[in-house]
Design an enzyme around this catalytic site. Structure first.
Site, PDB file in Angstrom:
ATOM      1  N   LYS A   1     -13.201   5.866   2.798  1.00 47.62           N
ATOM      2  CA  LYS A   1     -13.144   6.697   1.596  1.00 47.62           C
ATOM      3  C   LYS A   1     -14.023   7.920   1.820  1.00 47.62           C
ATOM      4  CE  LYS A   1     -12.806   2.898  -1.819  1.00 47.62           C
ATOM      5  NZ  LYS A   1     -13.631   1.920  -2.587  1.00 47.62           N
ATOM      6  N   GLU A  17      -5.965   1.949 -12.192  1.00 48.20           N
ATOM      7  CA  GLU A  17      -5.203   2.475 -11.053  1.00 48.20           C
ATOM      8  C   GLU A  17      -3.705   2.302 -11.243  1.00 48.20           C
ATOM      9  OE1 GLU A  17      -6.729   1.214  -7.270  1.00 48.20           O
ATOM     10  OE2 GLU A  17      -8.748   1.906  -7.736  1.00 48.20           O
TER      11      GLU A  17
HETATM   12  P1  PGA Z   1     -13.473   2.141  -6.860  1.00 45.22           P
HETATM   13  O1  PGA Z   1     -12.521   0.929  -6.467  1.00 45.22           O
HETATM   14  O2  PGA Z   1     -12.804   3.406  -6.516  1.00 45.22           O
HETATM   15  O3  PGA Z   1     -13.682   1.934  -8.348  1.00 45.22           O
HETATM   16  O4  PGA Z   1     -14.746   1.932  -6.083  1.00 45.22           O
HETATM   17  C1  PGA Z   1     -11.749   0.946  -5.310  1.00 45.22           C
HETATM   18  C2  PGA Z   1     -12.091  -0.210  -4.385  1.00 45.22           C
HETATM   19  O5  PGA Z   1     -12.987  -1.011  -4.647  1.00 45.22           O
HETATM   20  O6  PGA Z   1     -11.460  -0.321  -3.334  1.00 45.22           O
HETATM   21 ZN    ZN Z   2     -12.744  -2.227  -2.711  1.00 40.15          ZN
END
Ligand code: PGA
Ligand code: ZN
Length: 429
Positions: free
Chosen positions: A338, A206
């Protein structure tokens, strides 16, 4: 408003920030408006998430999405033609019913979420307003407090350190623009500390610096040093936020810290995080224990919920029902939101609304696999989430989102209200 009936749905394969295939969808409406969106992808996923449809096999590591793209161009397009894009709930319900599985595994969470978001974009375009404004209508909105990664770890850095995200939040900033500027200074300072120590080894998934540390605590110490070197008061101005992502290294109440070569039980985990809360200016902790450890979440929140925001990510998987359940037990104080965990815009909004009803902090979040798609920024502003998590302060799949939020803040002009530290899901004593 022009004719908002869906005239065309087209899926294609594009590529994400890890160089993996993902699904892009274009939606065209009869009146001429169009919308486009791309599905993101997680690496450290909750078991209750909507499931992406991948081809499997040897090619492209099994990550190809030809079946999901075919689902968009076949069954989904057929079912949505002529339907009203302005009626998001009906569009999403049609896809949920068409898929017919509890986890969207038949048509693919990737196919469904990209279509759901593209329909939303098309409807906003037909209304002739930016997406955030289309969502907000006449309601007041705030520009979210950003949560920005400085060191990446866990599943995003080959488990170099156990903790997944070492982030900063700027509760002392008075605008989104200022929060970004402060974070940029901290990111820069962290980079120069790493360089001086001979530990600069590029970045993780990221965009946070690769965590070439001997322990999780060394990462925390270095982050505090970076905040101070950048000239900020730790905690009041710039504070630390952690995503422990504990489901990645714990289950059934047993946790294995690879780096420290230690096995911990739930009580040890909570005690360790408690010591960190005493020693470091931490104001938010995500997934402090594993997704299967509801009692651990409750115990952690009871012990420390007045000292830091307690976020459920893998634990709540953007599911309104789970948020309501957990709010009853007081096992978290905030929910990560999300869109691709839920699979549709309608279900994502329901999870966020459940969080708000419970007086939780609400954080709209990107995934570790991202693209130039900036939909989540508009969701965070338009739904007045108060907080936004996008990853680090480098790599353009991340910067595209921070920059989009800057533009929205500028467009709001004197009406722009920055959510700031008040958006956190707890009240510091
Ligand atoms: P991921 O990580 O997109 O790999 O699930 C993001 C998070 O855990 O917040
Ligand atoms: Zn997370």
């Amino acid at each position: 408003m022009t004719d908002t009936r869906i005239a065309g749905v087209r899926g294609r394969r594009v590529w994400d920030s890890r160089g993996r295939p993902t699904v892009e969808v274009d939606v065209a409406l009869k009146g001429g408006a169009t919308g486009r969106a791309i599905a993101p992808a997680g690496a450290s996923m909750g078991s209750g998430e909507a499931v992406d449809l991948r081809d499997g096999g040897k090619a492209l590591g099994g990550f190809d999405v030809s079946r999901a793209v075919n689902a968009v161009n076949g069954e989904i397009a057929q079912a949505l033609l002529g339907k009203d894009a302005a009626d998001q709930a009906s569009v999403d319900q049609i896809m949920i019913a068409l898929d017919g599985t509890p986890n969207k595994g038949r048509l693919g969470g990737n196919a469904i979420v990209a279509t759901s978001m593209a329909v939303l974009h098309a409807a906003a375009a037909a209304a002739g307003v930016p997406l955030w404004k289309y969502l907000a209508q006449d309601r007041k909105v705030r520009i979210p407090l950003p949560e920005i990664q400085i060191f990446g770890g866990g599943a995003h850095a080959a488990r170099r350190v156990d903790i997944q995200d070492f982030m900063v939040m700027c509760p002392g900033a008075t605008s989104f623009a200022q929060a970004l500027e402060w974070t940029a200074e901290v990111y820069l300072a962290a980079g120069s500390i790493m360089k001086q120590a001979g530990k600069l080894q590029g970045v993780a998934d990221e965009g946070g610096f690769w965590p070439a540390f001997k322990s999780n605590e060394e990462a925390l110490d270095t982050l505090v040093e970076a905040i101070a070197r950048a000239g900020f008061k730790p905690r009041e101005q710039v504070a630390i936020s952690l995503d422990v992502a504990a489901s990645e290294f714990g289950r059934n109440g047993a946790y294995t810290l690879a780096l420290d070569d230690r096995r911990l039980d739930t009580g040890d985990m909570i005690a360790m995080l408690g010591r960190w809360l005493d020693a470091y200016p931490i104001i938010s902790i995500e997934d402090p224990v594993a997704e299967d450890d509801a009692a651990g979440f409750a115990a952690f929140t009871k012990a420390y919920g007045d000292r830091c925001q307690v976020i459920g990510d893998d634990f709540l998987v953007t599911n309104a029902g789970r948020v309501r359940e957990v709010a009853k037990n007081g096992a978290a104080t905030a929910v990560l939101v999300k869109p691709n965990q839920a699979g549709t815009i309608t279900e994502t909004q329901a999870a966020l609304a459940a969080g708000k009803a419970a007086k939780f902090g609400t954080i709209v979040s990107a995934r570790s696999g991202e693209t130039e798609d900036v939909t989540i920024v508009h969701l965070a502003v338009g739904w007045d989430a108060g907080q936004l998590k996008v990853g680090s302060f480098s790599r353009s799949e991340r910067m595209a989102k921070w920059n989009e939020c800057l533009r929205i803040e500028e467009a709001l002009g004197k009406d722009a209200v920055f959510a700031g530290g008040d958006a956190l899901g707890y009240s510091p004593k």
